[in-house]
Enzyme design. Structure first.
Site, short mmCIF file in Angstrom:
data_model
loop_
_atom_site.label_atom_id
_atom_site.label_comp_id
_atom_site.label_asym_id
_atom_site.label_seq_id
_atom_site.Cartn_x
_atom_site.Cartn_y
_atom_site.Cartn_z
CB CYS A 136 -0.95 -0.12 1.30
SG CYS A 136 -2.10 1.20 1.18
CB CYS A 192 -2.82 4.56 7.84
SG CYS A 192 -3.84 5.06 6.30
CB CYS A 213 -2.14 0.61 8.14
SG CYS A 213 -2.31 -0.83 7.11
CB CYS A 227 -15.98 -7.64 5.19
SG CYS A 227 -17.37 -7.64 5.95
CB CYS A 240 -19.27 -5.38 2.90
SG CYS A 240 -18.73 -3.59 3.09
CB CYS A 270 -20.30 0.11 6.89
SG CYS A 270 -19.26 -0.69 8.48
NE ARG A 316 -19.30 -5.33 11.52
CZ ARG A 316 -19.09 -4.49 10.52
NH1 ARG A 316 -17.82 -3.99 10.68
NH2 ARG A 316 -19.96 -3.72 9.89
#
Length: 414
Positions: A65, A69, A72, A109, A142, A202, A272
């Site tokens: 990536c 962040c 992460c 997901c 999702c 979400c 959740r």
């Protein structure tokens, strides 16, 4: 306690608490903790009974990536040593999803690391959605692919996606301290794109990154205003090789207060418990089921989670039941009206059978990807790995990089 009586009354009427009331929940003492859980539990049972929705993550593309962040393990410059692989083929993703669905999950997901999908990536994911739905009647899917460009949410909806997740993660005022390669406004824009396309939106948060109580309340109130259908609550796992590796700020009691605050602010949303529940709640996880009505089953994106069998036993032993595919998560007033949190003054956060996955490069499928526990090979409940661990010490023994499931030749945990 007058505070809790007031919050229960407001939650049963779907009224928004004041910011002062929300902050007061986070400031309650350990002596009052069970009272807080019991009060928020009344609101949870009003709108969701004793049902627990199970969600299952499939990491379509791991690592690699370009975003930075700080939470992460898939970030640019991470030295965590996670699995790294490019896109799974549709049949591979469908096979990975099958394990979770067999374990009782009703939602899959689909997560991919990266800033956001190209149009070719949307084509890939569309084929994967079709493959999963062709094999599993009634399954919800999702997509969690990062920042969306114009028209991409509509294409995912046409392909059969039920929901899209992109987490706000933290308050707007502190967002630049966590990520610099995109903005808080970028995330808000993507959630709005999902809404506009008719996807179930979400969006959630990550607690434990060094934020204040005010920051936590800010992001939850922003989520209510943003109007998602579900709010995943992640608890940071400070993974070695990331900038937040030393941020061990959470206790089980703190996590329960955060979940209770979210429930009071968003009374009829699907709350959740996402990444980090095993590491930070540990043996207090069953109490959290009185606050949240949804969890992830099995492993997370880059780390291992509690054994799926242990999750199911925990739910049953706590007196809850797994929500079936024939049951609608969303309370009737939301299922018929399509309202969500913040849609008007008396509305609470919206819950939907479309609880979603998470944001892209770090918090996939509502689940912060560095969550997990050291229950290797489908072992037992997290929190039992090292009984001699000193109270209050960082529980690094509960964090294990995922080496099974998607992207490997080993069977997944579900």
């Amino acid at each position: 306690m007058d505070l809790l009586n007031t919050l229960v009354d407001k939650g049963l009427r779907r009224e928004l608490p004041t910011r002062e009331e929300a902050l007061a929940v986070l400031a309650t003492s350990d002596d009052d903790l069970l009272d807080v859980v019991a009060a928020a539990g009344k609101v949870r049972r009003q709108w969701f009974g004793r049902r627990v929705k199970l969600n299952y993550l499939v990491n379509l593309k791991s690592g690699l990536c370009p975003e930075d962040c700080n939470y992460c393990s898939q970030r640019l410059g991470s030295t965590t040593g996670i699995l790294k692989y490019t896109w799974l083929k549709p049949d591979e993703a469908s096979q990975a999803a099958a394990a979770g669905l067999a374990g009782g999950a009703k939602r899959v997901c689909l997560v991919a690391s990266g800033r956001g999908p190209t149009d070719r990536d949307v084509d890939r994911v569309s084929k994967t959605i079709k493959a999963i739905k062709d094999e599993n009647e009634g399954v919800e899917v999702c997509a969690c692919l990062g920042l969306l460009s114009d028209g991409q949410a509509e294409r995912l909806r046409e392909a059969g996606a039920d929901a899209y997740n992109h987490n706000l993660n933290t308050s707007e005022s502190t967002y630049a301290d966590i990520t610099t390669t995109h903005t808080y406004a970028d995330r808000v824009d993507t959630v709005n794109k999902a809404h506009a396309a008719g996807l179930s939106a979400c969006s959630g948060l990550i607690a434990g990154m060094g934020e204040s109580d005010e920051d936590l309340v800010d992001v939850v109130y922003s989520l209510r205003e943003l109007d998602p259908d579900s709010v995943p609550v992640n608890f940071l796992i400070p993974v070695e090789g990331t900038p937040l590796a030393k941020e061990w700020n959470l206790t089980p009691q703190r996590c329960l207060r955060i979940l209770a605050m979210v429930r009071f602010v968003c009374p009829d949303v699907e709350v959740r418990i996402a990444g980090g529940r095993e590491v930070h709640l540990r043996t207090m996880q069953p109490l959290a089921l009185h606050l949240a009505n949804s969890i992830f089953l099995g492993d997370y994106l880059t780390t291992e989670g509690q054994a799926g069998k242990a999750d199911l036993e925990m739910i049953a032993d706590a007196g809850f039941e797994v929500e079936g595919t024939d049951q609608v998560t969303l309370p009737e007033h939301r299922a018929t009206a399509g309202g969500g949190c913040g849609s008007h003054e008396s509305a609470g956060c919206g819950s939907h059978e479309g609880a979603g996955c998470g944001s892209h490069e770090g918090a996939g499928c509502g689940s912060h990807e560095s969550a997990g526990c050291g229950s290797h090979d489908g072992g037992g409940v997290c929190g039992t790995a090292d009984p001699a661990a000193p109270v209050g010490e960082p529980r690094t023994d509960l964090v294990a990089v995922r080496r099974r499931g998607a992207g490997t030749d080993l069977a997944p945990n579900a």
